[in-house]
Design a protein around this motif. Structure first.
Motif, PDB file in Angstrom:
ATOM      1  N   UNK A 227     122.178-105.656  82.293  1.00  0.00           N
ATOM      2  CA  UNK A 227     122.568-104.551  83.168  1.00  0.00           C
ATOM      3  C   UNK A 227     123.799-103.824  82.639  1.00  0.00           C
ATOM      4  N   UNK A 228     124.774-104.576  82.128  1.00  0.00           N
ATOM      5  CA  UNK A 228     125.970-103.947  81.553  1.00  0.00           C
ATOM      6  C   UNK A 228     125.597-103.109  80.331  1.00  0.00           C
ATOM      7  N   UNK A 229     124.697-103.636  79.495  1.00  0.00           N
ATOM      8  CA  UNK A 229     124.257-102.887  78.314  1.00  0.00           C
ATOM      9  C   UNK A 229     123.551-101.605  78.727  1.00  0.00           C
ATOM     10  N   UNK A 230     122.714-101.673  79.744  1.00  0.00           N
ATOM     11  CA  UNK A 230     122.022-100.472  80.222  1.00  0.00           C
ATOM     12  C   UNK A 230     123.016 -99.432  80.730  1.00  0.00           C
ATOM     13  N   UNK A 231     124.033 -99.879  81.465  1.00  0.00           N
ATOM     14  CA  UNK A 231     125.056 -98.943  81.946  1.00  0.00           C
ATOM     15  C   UNK A 231     125.792 -98.301  80.775  1.00  0.00           C
ATOM     16  N   UNK A 232     126.126 -99.097  79.756  1.00  0.00           N
ATOM     17  CA  UNK A 232     126.815 -98.560  78.577  1.00  0.00           C
ATOM     18  C   UNK A 232     125.936 -97.550  77.840  1.00  0.00           C
ATOM     19  N   UNK A 233     124.618 -97.722  77.976  1.00  0.00           N
ATOM     20  CA  UNK A 233     123.657 -96.816  77.338  1.00  0.00           C
ATOM     21  C   UNK A 233     123.333 -95.635  78.260  1.00  0.00           C
ATOM     22  N   UNK A 234     124.130 -95.485  79.335  1.00  0.00           N
ATOM     23  CA  UNK A 234     124.035 -94.378  80.294  1.00  0.00           C
ATOM     24  C   UNK A 234     122.769 -94.392  81.151  1.00  0.00           C
ATOM     25  N   UNK A 235     122.284 -95.586  81.488  1.00  0.00           N
ATOM     26  CA  UNK A 235     121.169 -95.728  82.419  1.00  0.00           C
ATOM     27  C   UNK A 235     121.721 -96.114  83.782  1.00  0.00           C
ATOM     28  N   UNK A 236     121.127 -95.551  84.822  1.00  0.00           N
ATOM     29  CA  UNK A 236     121.510 -95.878  86.192  1.00  0.00           C
ATOM     30  C   UNK A 236     120.877 -97.214  86.565  1.00  0.00           C
ATOM     31  N   UNK A 237     121.691 -98.190  86.896  1.00  0.00           N
ATOM     32  CA  UNK A 237     121.181 -99.523  87.238  1.00  0.00           C
ATOM     33  C   UNK A 237     121.307 -99.815  88.729  1.00  0.00           C
TER      34      UNK A 237
ATOM     35  N   UNK B 270     114.885 -99.259  74.049  1.00  0.00           N
ATOM     36  CA  UNK B 270     114.407-100.643  74.040  1.00  0.00           C
ATOM     37  C   UNK B 270     114.865-101.357  72.771  1.00  0.00           C
ATOM     38  N   UNK B 271     114.786-100.646  71.644  1.00  0.00           N
ATOM     39  CA  UNK B 271     115.242-101.222  70.379  1.00  0.00           C
ATOM     40  C   UNK B 271     116.741-101.510  70.434  1.00  0.00           C
ATOM     41  N   UNK B 272     117.517-100.576  70.988  1.00  0.00           N
ATOM     42  CA  UNK B 272     118.966-100.768  71.113  1.00  0.00           C
ATOM     43  C   UNK B 272     119.287-101.965  72.005  1.00  0.00           C
ATOM     44  N   UNK B 273     118.574-102.079  73.128  1.00  0.00           N
ATOM     45  CA  UNK B 273     118.788-103.223  74.015  1.00  0.00           C
ATOM     46  C   UNK B 273     118.460-104.521  73.287  1.00  0.00           C
ATOM     47  N   UNK B 274     117.358-104.529  72.547  1.00  0.00           N
ATOM     48  CA  UNK B 274     116.988-105.718  71.779  1.00  0.00           C
ATOM     49  C   UNK B 274     118.057-106.103  70.769  1.00  0.00           C
ATOM     50  N   UNK B 275     118.588-105.118  70.070  1.00  0.00           N
ATOM     51  CA  UNK B 275     119.642-105.375  69.072  1.00  0.00           C
ATOM     52  C   UNK B 275     120.890-105.931  69.754  1.00  0.00           C
ATOM     53  N   UNK B 276     121.271-105.348  70.876  1.00  0.00           N
ATOM     54  CA  UNK B 276     122.456-105.835  71.594  1.00  0.00           C
ATOM     55  C   UNK B 276     122.270-107.282  72.035  1.00  0.00           C
ATOM     56  N   UNK B 277     121.084-107.607  72.530  1.00  0.00           N
ATOM     57  CA  UNK B 277     120.808-108.981  72.968  1.00  0.00           C
ATOM     58  C   UNK B 277     120.790-109.921  71.765  1.00  0.00           C
ATOM     59  N   UNK B 278     120.199-109.473  70.657  1.00  0.00           N
ATOM     60  CA  UNK B 278     120.214-110.283  69.437  1.00  0.00           C
ATOM     61  C   UNK B 278     121.641-110.602  69.011  1.00  0.00           C
ATOM     62  N   UNK B 279     122.494-109.582  69.007  1.00  0.00           N
ATOM     63  CA  UNK B 279     123.876-109.767  68.572  1.00  0.00           C
ATOM     64  C   UNK B 279     124.661-110.653  69.527  1.00  0.00           C
ATOM     65  N   UNK B 280     124.438-110.501  70.812  1.00  0.00           N
ATOM     66  CA  UNK B 280     125.198-111.254  71.802  1.00  0.00           C
ATOM     67  C   UNK B 280     124.764-112.715  71.896  1.00  0.00           C
ATOM     68  N   UNK B 281     123.442-112.932  71.914  1.00  0.00           N
ATOM     69  CA  UNK B 281     122.935-114.280  72.173  1.00  0.00           C
ATOM     70  C   UNK B 281     122.383-114.976  70.937  1.00  0.00           C
ATOM     71  N   UNK B 282     122.297-114.273  69.811  1.00  0.00           N
ATOM     72  CA  UNK B 282     121.846-114.897  68.577  1.00  0.00           C
ATOM     73  C   UNK B 282     120.348-115.168  68.535  1.00  0.00           C
ATOM     74  N   UNK B 283     119.581-114.482  69.352  1.00  0.00           N
ATOM     75  CA  UNK B 283     118.124-114.631  69.317  1.00  0.00           C
ATOM     76  C   UNK B 283     117.545-113.521  68.457  1.00  0.00           C
ATOM     77  N   UNK B 284     116.312-113.679  68.033  1.00  0.00           N
ATOM     78  CA  UNK B 284     115.676-112.673  67.188  1.00  0.00           C
ATOM     79  C   UNK B 284     114.398-112.178  67.851  1.00  0.00           C
TER      80      UNK B 284
END
Length: 112
Positions: free
Chosen positions: A33-43, A64-78
């Motif tokens: 949700x924080x990532x979506x807000x930073x990406x200027x989406x209304x949550x 969607x790609x940006x969200x995936x990349x952010x999650x990859x970087x934060x949580x170390x998943x691929x």
């Protein structure tokens, strides 16, 4: 889902979560949700049952790609590149559950 480009790190997320430090679904959801807000989406209307794609949060393929990349970087998943389209059909809760499952698999010695 590595795109070969570097995105800016989300504040407070300098290091990925390690398999030794369990991450709660609530923490994953809060990050999404924080990532979506930073990406200027209304949550304001987004909950666990909200689809990430056009029928809900309305993320386009690049978002969607940006969200995936952010999650990859934060949580170390691929996420594989071909999984990007599947992200749009997932709900916020389903996406969080998928990330949590990958973290559990990594902690158990499987691929993240």
């Amino acid at each position: 889902m590595s795109t070969g480009t570097t995105s800016e790190a989300t504040p407070g997320t300098a290091s990925p979560a390690s398999p030794a430090s369990p991450v709660s679904p609530a923490e994953i959801r809060a990050f999404v949700l924080a990532a979506l807000r930073e990406m200027n989406y209304d949550t304001s209307e987004v909950d666990d049952d909200t689809p990430l794609g056009p029928a809900g949060a309305d993320l386009e393929s690049l978002a969607l790609a940006e969200l995936g990349v952010r999650v990859e970087e934060r949580f170390g998943v691929r996420f594989e590149d071909d999984e990007a389209e599947q992200l749009g059909t997932m709900t916020v809760g389903g996406f969080g559950a998928a990330v949590a499952a990958r973290l559990r698999a990594a902690a158990a010695g499987g691929p993240a």
